[in-house]
Each structure stands twice: as C-alpha cells, then as structure tokens.
Write a protein that holds these residues in place. Structure first.
Motif, PDB file in Angstrom:
ATOM      1  N   LYS A  98       0.811  -1.231   0.000  1.00 21.01           N
ATOM      2  CA  LYS A  98       0.000   0.000   0.000  1.00 21.01           C
ATOM      3  C   LYS A  98       0.841   1.277   0.000  1.00 21.01           C
ATOM      4  O   LYS A  98       0.293   2.370   0.023  1.00 21.01           O
ATOM      5  CB  LYS A  98      -0.923   0.017   1.228  1.00 21.01           C
ATOM      6  N   LEU A  99       2.177   1.140   0.031  1.00 20.92           N
ATOM      7  CA  LEU A  99       3.092   2.285   0.146  1.00 20.92           C
ATOM      8  C   LEU A  99       2.686   3.153   1.335  1.00 20.92           C
ATOM      9  O   LEU A  99       2.435   4.345   1.216  1.00 20.92           O
ATOM     10  CB  LEU A  99       3.108   3.129  -1.139  1.00 20.92           C
ATOM     11  N   SER A 100       2.656   2.535   2.509  1.00 23.17           N
ATOM     12  CA  SER A 100       2.049   3.212   3.656  1.00 23.17           C
ATOM     13  C   SER A 100       2.919   3.328   4.908  1.00 23.17           C
ATOM     14  O   SER A 100       2.428   3.818   5.923  1.00 23.17           O
ATOM     15  CB  SER A 100       0.752   2.486   4.025  1.00 23.17           C
ATOM     16  N   ASP A 101       4.177   2.928   4.873  1.00 25.95           N
ATOM     17  CA  ASP A 101       4.994   3.037   6.074  1.00 25.95           C
ATOM     18  C   ASP A 101       5.267   4.512   6.374  1.00 25.95           C
ATOM     19  O   ASP A 101       5.804   5.241   5.539  1.00 25.95           O
ATOM     20  CB  ASP A 101       6.315   2.282   5.906  1.00 25.95           C
ATOM     21  N   LYS A 102       4.919   4.941   7.581  1.00 27.50           N
ATOM     22  CA  LYS A 102       5.031   6.357   7.950  1.00 27.50           C
ATOM     23  C   LYS A 102       6.475   6.845   7.954  1.00 27.50           C
ATOM     24  O   LYS A 102       6.738   7.998   7.605  1.00 27.50           O
ATOM     25  CB  LYS A 102       4.372   6.600   9.303  1.00 27.50           C
ATOM     26  N   GLN A 103       7.417   5.976   8.324  1.00 20.95           N
ATOM     27  CA  GLN A 103       8.827   6.388   8.331  1.00 20.95           C
ATOM     28  C   GLN A 103       9.338   6.630   6.916  1.00 20.95           C
ATOM     29  O   GLN A 103      10.118   7.554   6.685  1.00 20.95           O
ATOM     30  CB  GLN A 103       9.689   5.338   9.016  1.00 20.95           C
ATOM     31  N   VAL A 104       8.903   5.806   5.980  1.00 25.66           N
ATOM     32  CA  VAL A 104       9.313   5.995   4.589  1.00 25.66           C
ATOM     33  C   VAL A 104       8.611   7.223   4.023  1.00 25.66           C
ATOM     34  O   VAL A 104       9.248   8.081   3.391  1.00 25.66           O
ATOM     35  CB  VAL A 104       8.996   4.737   3.741  1.00 25.66           C
ATOM     36  N   LEU A 105       7.329   7.337   4.247  1.00 28.45           N
ATOM     37  CA  LEU A 105       6.561   8.461   3.702  1.00 28.45           C
ATOM     38  C   LEU A 105       7.071   9.802   4.217  1.00 28.45           C
ATOM     39  O   LEU A 105       7.067  10.792   3.477  1.00 28.45           O
ATOM     40  CB  LEU A 105       5.079   8.297   4.034  1.00 28.45           C
ATOM     41  N   ALA A 106       7.527   9.840   5.464  1.00 29.13           N
ATOM     42  CA  ALA A 106       8.011  11.089   6.055  1.00 29.13           C
ATOM     43  C   ALA A 106       9.227  11.640   5.317  1.00 29.13           C
ATOM     44  O   ALA A 106       9.547  12.823   5.434  1.00 29.13           O
ATOM     45  CB  ALA A 106       8.338  10.876   7.529  1.00 29.13           C
ATOM     46  N   ARG A 107       9.881  10.823   4.538  1.00 25.57           N
ATOM     47  CA  ARG A 107      11.070  11.241   3.812  1.00 25.57           C
ATOM     48  C   ARG A 107      10.734  11.953   2.504  1.00 25.57           C
ATOM     49  O   ARG A 107      11.611  12.531   1.870  1.00 25.57           O
ATOM     50  CB  ARG A 107      11.962  10.031   3.568  1.00 25.57           C
TER      51      ARG A 107
END
Length: 154
Positions: A98-107
């Motif tokens: 889902k491309l949903s990891d918050k740590q990755v998205l925060a970047r």
C-alpha cells in the motif's frame, strides 16, 4: 520496520531499478505487484511461480500475510518466510503493498507524499528507493568504528 542489512537494501534497490527499467508490473497480480516484485528478487522465483503459490490460498498480500504460518508447508508461506529471513517484518509487506509506512513516507515532500499511489510503477520505484535509503542510514548508524585517534603515537 525491517532489520537493515545489505542483502535487503540491495534487493530493494535492484527491484526498484528493474521496475524503472520496465520489468513486468501489475498491481493485481500476486507475482507482479509491489510485494511480488520484491519477492522475485529475494527468492529468485518467477512472477508466475509466486502467483501460482499465492493462488493456493485466497486473498491479496495483506490477507496472505494475515494468514501466514511459519510452520505451514504452503508454498506462499515459504515465500513469505524467505522474505522475513531477508530482514522484512510482516507489517513491512503490508506497507509495501500500500506504500504506507510512515517512516518511509516522512522522507518525501508533503505534496509528493500525498500523491503517491500504491499501484503506480513510478511511485513504487520511488518508495522502494527511499525505503532502501532509510534502511541504509539505519544500518550505518549501528556501525561503531574504533577511535584510533587516541591510539596514534607520533
């Protein structure tokens, strides 16, 4: 979050590069979706083999992960087990799909983060590349080099 290690970091980068270079991508295909493409890289199975294994049980990757059993002899559980052995956690597979990891998205910049789509090849490539960068940074933070400056005698 996944256990950072060179094998996993490189697998994410190789998968992103293959997708960027035109590897088959089909979000609704268990072997050709986000997790399926990474599974191909980690297990060396083909997209069709992964899809066939997944179809022996119902559901998408989220449901397969929910029903995963480490002692099962179902082929899809063996695939998932290999992915876990490479350093992934079950939640990582759900986030990747889902491309949903918050740590990755925060970047990502906020405007980019808000427009990422889980079933768009270029977005999957960007997410995997950024995830690999995050894992590499986490790995490098854990490396402790000895302080040789104290031991140097001139």
């Amino acid at each position: 979050m996944a256990r950072p290690n060179p094998e996993l970091i490189n697998a994410l980068r190789r998968t992103a590069k293959k997708l960027k270079d035109g590897a088959p991508y089909q979000w609704g295909h268990m072997g050709g979706c986000n997790c399926g493409n990474l599974a191909q890289e980690l297990t060396k199975l083909s997209k069709d083999q992964i899809h066939t294994y997944a179809m022996q049980r119902y559901g998408d990757w989220n449901e397969q992960v929910d029903d995963y059993c480490s002692t099962s002899s179902l082929p899809i559980d063996i695939v998932i087990n290999e992915m876990l052995n490479a350093g992934l956690m079950l939640e990582d597979l759900k986030h990747l799909e889902k491309l949903s990891d918050k740590q990755v998205l925060a970047r990502f910049a906020v405007e980019r983060r808000l427009t990422l789509k889980h079933n768009v090849r270029d977005d999957v490539v960007a997410y995997m590349a950024e995830w690999a960068n995050l894992l590499e940074e986490n790995l490098l933070e854990k490396i402790q080099l000895p302080n040789f400056s104290e031991a140097v005698v001139v």
